[in-house]
Design an enzyme around this catalytic site. Structure first.
Site, PDB file in Angstrom:
ATOM      1  N   LYS A  54      18.475   8.129   6.838  1.00  0.00           N
ATOM      2  CA  LYS A  54      18.496   9.318   7.695  1.00  0.00           C
ATOM      3  C   LYS A  54      18.631  10.557   6.817  1.00  0.00           C
ATOM      4  O   LYS A  54      19.578  10.667   6.042  1.00  0.00           O
ATOM      5  CB  LYS A  54      19.672   9.257   8.669  1.00  0.00           C
ATOM      6  CG  LYS A  54      19.738  10.438   9.629  1.00  0.00           C
ATOM      7  CD  LYS A  54      20.903  10.277  10.587  1.00  0.00           C
ATOM      8  CE  LYS A  54      21.169  11.523  11.406  1.00  0.00           C
ATOM      9  NZ  LYS A  54      20.187  11.734  12.459  1.00  0.00           N
ATOM     10  N   SER A  80      25.254  10.092  19.684  1.00  0.00           N
ATOM     11  CA  SER A  80      25.782  10.082  18.310  1.00  0.00           C
ATOM     12  C   SER A  80      26.924  11.076  18.188  1.00  0.00           C
ATOM     13  O   SER A  80      26.824  12.211  18.651  1.00  0.00           O
ATOM     14  CB  SER A  80      24.696  10.491  17.313  1.00  0.00           C
ATOM     15  OG  SER A  80      23.643   9.574  17.315  1.00  0.00           O
ATOM     16  N   ARG A 118      13.014   3.902  17.171  1.00  0.00           N
ATOM     17  CA  ARG A 118      13.205   5.228  16.556  1.00  0.00           C
ATOM     18  C   ARG A 118      12.026   5.501  15.635  1.00  0.00           C
ATOM     19  O   ARG A 118      11.783   4.741  14.697  1.00  0.00           O
ATOM     20  CB  ARG A 118      14.501   5.238  15.760  1.00  0.00           C
ATOM     21  CG  ARG A 118      14.826   6.552  15.050  1.00  0.00           C
ATOM     22  CD  ARG A 118      16.189   6.400  14.381  1.00  0.00           C
ATOM     23  NE  ARG A 118      16.689   7.621  13.782  1.00  0.00           N
ATOM     24  CZ  ARG A 118      16.503   7.962  12.504  1.00  0.00           C
ATOM     25  NH1 ARG A 118      15.802   7.162  11.706  1.00  0.00           N
ATOM     26  NH2 ARG A 118      17.020   9.066  12.031  1.00  0.00           N
TER      27      ARG A 118
HETATM   28  N1  TZP Z   1      22.245   7.765  11.967  1.00  0.00           N
HETATM   29  C1  TZP Z   1      23.282   7.851  11.144  1.00  0.00           C
HETATM   30  S1  TZP Z   1      23.031   6.952   9.729  1.00  0.00           S
HETATM   31  C2  TZP Z   1      21.519   6.415  10.279  1.00  0.00           C
HETATM   32  C3  TZP Z   1      21.250   6.969  11.517  1.00  0.00           C
HETATM   33  C4  TZP Z   1      20.024   6.763  12.302  1.00  0.00           C
HETATM   34  C5  TZP Z   1      20.629   5.514   9.501  1.00  0.00           C
HETATM   35  C6  TZP Z   1      21.195   4.141   9.320  1.00  0.00           C
HETATM   36  O1  TZP Z   1      20.319   3.356   8.559  1.00  0.00           O
HETATM   37  P1  TZP Z   1      20.817   2.245   7.534  1.00  0.00           P
HETATM   38  O2  TZP Z   1      19.555   1.825   6.805  1.00  0.00           O
HETATM   39  O3  TZP Z   1      21.373   1.118   8.344  1.00  0.00           O
HETATM   40  O4  TZP Z   1      21.804   2.884   6.626  1.00  0.00           O
END
Ligand code: TZP
Ligand code: MG
Length: 207
Positions: free
Chosen positions: A137, A108, A39
């Site tokens: 995010k 998602s 990503r």
């Molecule tokens: N989609 C929902 S939360 C997220 C994504 C890509 C980020 C999750 O990252 P982390 O650092 O594990 O909280």
């Protein structure tokens, strides 16, 4: 390729910078990561294809699938094992048609309305979250908490991986909510020892 959602690593270019993308991922896989998603919102398609090819080569003997976030053309060009789409990232049926039946395709889902209108026949798994608010995010949806996660999992026709602010200490609660695994960025990529960080999700040795 077999899909084991237990520990799903999502890469973040800034957090992987010090150690390097491939080295970070390989270490995390040694520690027990079962799926890798590449990503990078900023990279060009050309850059991402190059990264995906290098990751694919590094993972070739591990049985761990490489998925690409958002970009169908990159997944196709790099012969990745699959693709992960957000709600606004393109049409699931079109992606399935382009990728073929063997590829892994994930979506998602943040709400019950989204759960109600997806086509499970075109998909292999769902990513549910965020469970907690996370800086990883931008503009993420309202956090679900574990109760909200459990309510979504209960309606899911497909295996689910939970995401958003999850750490090793959340494995038991995530399993109780019915999810098949945890997807993480910072709990692994943002640590000095990604192998050890991944291993922590399996619990203490000898458990
Ligand atoms: N989609 C929902 S939360 C997220 C994504 C890509 C980020 C999750 O990252 P982390 O650092 O594990 O909280
Ligand atoms: Mg997306």
């Amino acid at each position: 390729m077999r899909l084991d959602l237990s520990l799903y690593l999502i890469t973040d270019p800034a957090l992987c910078e010090d150690r390097g993308l491939v080295e970070t991922v390989v270490a995390a896989v040694r520690g027990g990561v079962t799926v890798v998603q590449l990503r990078d919102k900023q990279a060009s398609d050309t850059e991402l294809i190059d990264q995906a090819r290098r990751l694919k080569a590094a993972l070739s003997d591990t049985g761990v699938p490489l998925l690409i976030n958002d970009r169908l053309e990159v997944a196709l060009a790099a012969s990745a094992d699959g693709l992960h789409l957000g709600q606004d990232d393109g049409d699931v049926a079109e992606a399935r048609a382009a990728l073929g039946p063997e590829a892994i395709l994930g979506l998602s889902v943040q709400t019950h309305a989204q759960m109600a209108c997806l086509d499970p026949t075109a998909l292999d798994y769902l990513g549910l979250g965020p469970v907690f608010a996370t800086p990883s995010k931008h503009d993420h949806a309202e956090p679900l908490g574990f109760d909200g996660l459990a309510a979504l999992v209960a309606e899911s026709p497909l295996p689910c991986v939970a995401i958003g602010g999850l750490k090793a200490e959340h494995v038991a609660a995530t399993q109780r909510a019915g999810a098949h695994g945890l997807a993480v960025i910072s709990a692994i990529c943002g640590t000095p020892d990604p192998e050890r960080a991944a291993r922590a999700f399996a619990g203490p040795p000898g458990r």
